[in-house]
Design a protein around this motif. Structure first.
Motif, mmCIF file in Angstrom:
data_model
loop_
_atom_site.group_PDB
_atom_site.id
_atom_site.type_symbol
_atom_site.label_atom_id
_atom_site.label_comp_id
_atom_site.label_asym_id
_atom_site.label_seq_id
_atom_site.Cartn_x
_atom_site.Cartn_y
_atom_site.Cartn_z
ATOM 1 N N ASP A 20 -56.385 20.518 -14.323
ATOM 2 C CA ASP A 20 -55.568 21.143 -12.916
ATOM 3 C C ASP A 20 -54.593 21.653 -13.595
ATOM 4 O OD1 ASP A 20 -55.048 20.908 -9.997
ATOM 5 O OD2 ASP A 20 -53.396 19.944 -10.903
ATOM 6 N N PHE A 21 -53.842 21.255 -14.468
ATOM 7 C CA PHE A 21 -52.617 22.054 -14.869
ATOM 8 C C PHE A 21 -52.992 23.334 -15.581
ATOM 9 C CE2 PHE A 21 -50.131 23.502 -18.585
ATOM 10 C CZ PHE A 21 -49.004 23.839 -18.090
ATOM 11 N N TYR A 22 -54.073 23.567 -16.275
ATOM 12 C CA TYR A 22 -54.380 24.730 -16.933
ATOM 13 C C TYR A 22 -54.948 25.437 -15.883
ATOM 14 C CZ TYR A 22 -53.711 22.102 -21.415
ATOM 15 O OH TYR A 22 -53.333 21.461 -22.388
ATOM 16 N N GLN A 23 -55.633 25.094 -15.118
ATOM 17 C CA GLN A 23 -56.127 26.016 -14.206
ATOM 18 C C GLN A 23 -54.937 26.622 -13.127
ATOM 19 O OE1 GLN A 23 -58.670 23.054 -11.904
ATOM 20 N NE2 GLN A 23 -60.347 24.093 -12.628
ATOM 21 N N ARG A 24 -53.782 26.069 -12.841
ATOM 22 C CA ARG A 24 -52.616 26.552 -12.292
ATOM 23 C C ARG A 24 -51.861 27.280 -13.046
ATOM 24 N NH1 ARG A 24 -49.387 22.803 -11.071
ATOM 25 N NH2 ARG A 24 -50.435 20.973 -12.025
ATOM 26 N N ALA A 25 -51.728 26.940 -14.448
ATOM 27 C CA ALA A 25 -50.622 27.685 -15.423
ATOM 28 C C ALA A 25 -51.505 28.806 -15.850
ATOM 29 C CB ALA A 25 -50.358 26.797 -16.432
ATOM 30 N N GLY A 27 -54.691 30.084 -14.823
ATOM 31 C CA GLY A 27 -55.912 30.862 -14.145
ATOM 32 C C GLY A 27 -57.262 30.458 -14.966
ATOM 33 N N GLN A 90 -45.587 31.522 -14.700
ATOM 34 C CA GLN A 90 -46.804 30.942 -13.835
ATOM 35 C C GLN A 90 -46.705 29.462 -14.362
ATOM 36 O OE1 GLN A 90 -50.282 33.104 -12.666
ATOM 37 N NE2 GLN A 90 -51.369 31.449 -13.612
ATOM 38 N N ARG A 93 -43.973 27.313 -13.564
ATOM 39 C CA ARG A 93 -44.012 26.915 -12.064
ATOM 40 C C ARG A 93 -45.176 25.864 -12.125
ATOM 41 N NH1 ARG A 93 -44.176 32.401 -10.730
ATOM 42 N NH2 ARG A 93 -46.353 32.291 -10.374
ATOM 43 N N ALA A 94 -46.098 25.840 -12.907
ATOM 44 C CA ALA A 94 -47.094 24.835 -12.600
ATOM 45 C C ALA A 94 -46.982 23.430 -13.428
ATOM 46 C CB ALA A 94 -48.360 25.322 -13.462
#
Length: 152
Positions: A20-25, A27, A90, A93-94
């Motif tokens: 989840d973090f790597y997806q938000r941080a 992309g 980004q 922020r994540a």
């Protein structure tokens, strides 16, 4: 015999949260995951553009421990992007921790450093100028301390 690919394989304390973090941080997208009946993730793959990063939960019975558990990581992952400032912002922020703001570097890259919530260190940079190896060495040697106190 030839090497065809090399992959980073990160052990994290919570693979589902890390995905989840790597997806938000960054992309990235999840390719797949393999989960044990008890919920522990034995293997997951993320697409970082055309590259793959592999993840797993801890397996202390096999000596596989996360950076969080051991309290450090000897490895930094270099993520080459089109806009380092934006990607660093980004990631923070994540939930990443900023270790070094983006700055222009002697080797022709603008880069900064973040640490993810799972203890892994990410150098994030983009190209700003072509620098020959000789010029890079000249600049490195001319740095305070002769380049001896400046890690990646």
């Amino acid at each position: 015999m030839k090497i065809e690919e090399v992959f980073a394989y990160l052990c994290v304390s919570d693979t589902a949260a890390a995905i989840d973090f790597y997806q938000r941080a960054f992309g990235v997208s999840e390719k797949f995951r393999l989960t044990e009946p008890g919920g522990r993730i034995g293997h997951a793959e993320l697409a970082f553009g055309p590259m793959t990063v592999m993840l797993c939960d801890e397996f202390p019975e096999f000596g596989i421990r996360s950076a969080t558990t051991i309290g450090a990581t000897p490895v930094s992952i270099h993520l080459h992007v089109d806009n380092a400032d934006h990607m660093i912002e980004q990631a923070v922020r994540a939930g990443a921790t900023l270790e070094r703001e983006a700055q222009d570097a002697f080797h022709g890259e603008r880069s900064g450093v973040v640490r993810d919530p799972f203890g892994h260190r990410w150098l994030i940079g983009h190209h700003i100028e072509d620098v020959s190896t000789d010029e890079m060495q000249r600049r490195y040697t001319g740095m305070p301390g002769g380049g001896e106190t400046r890690p990646g």
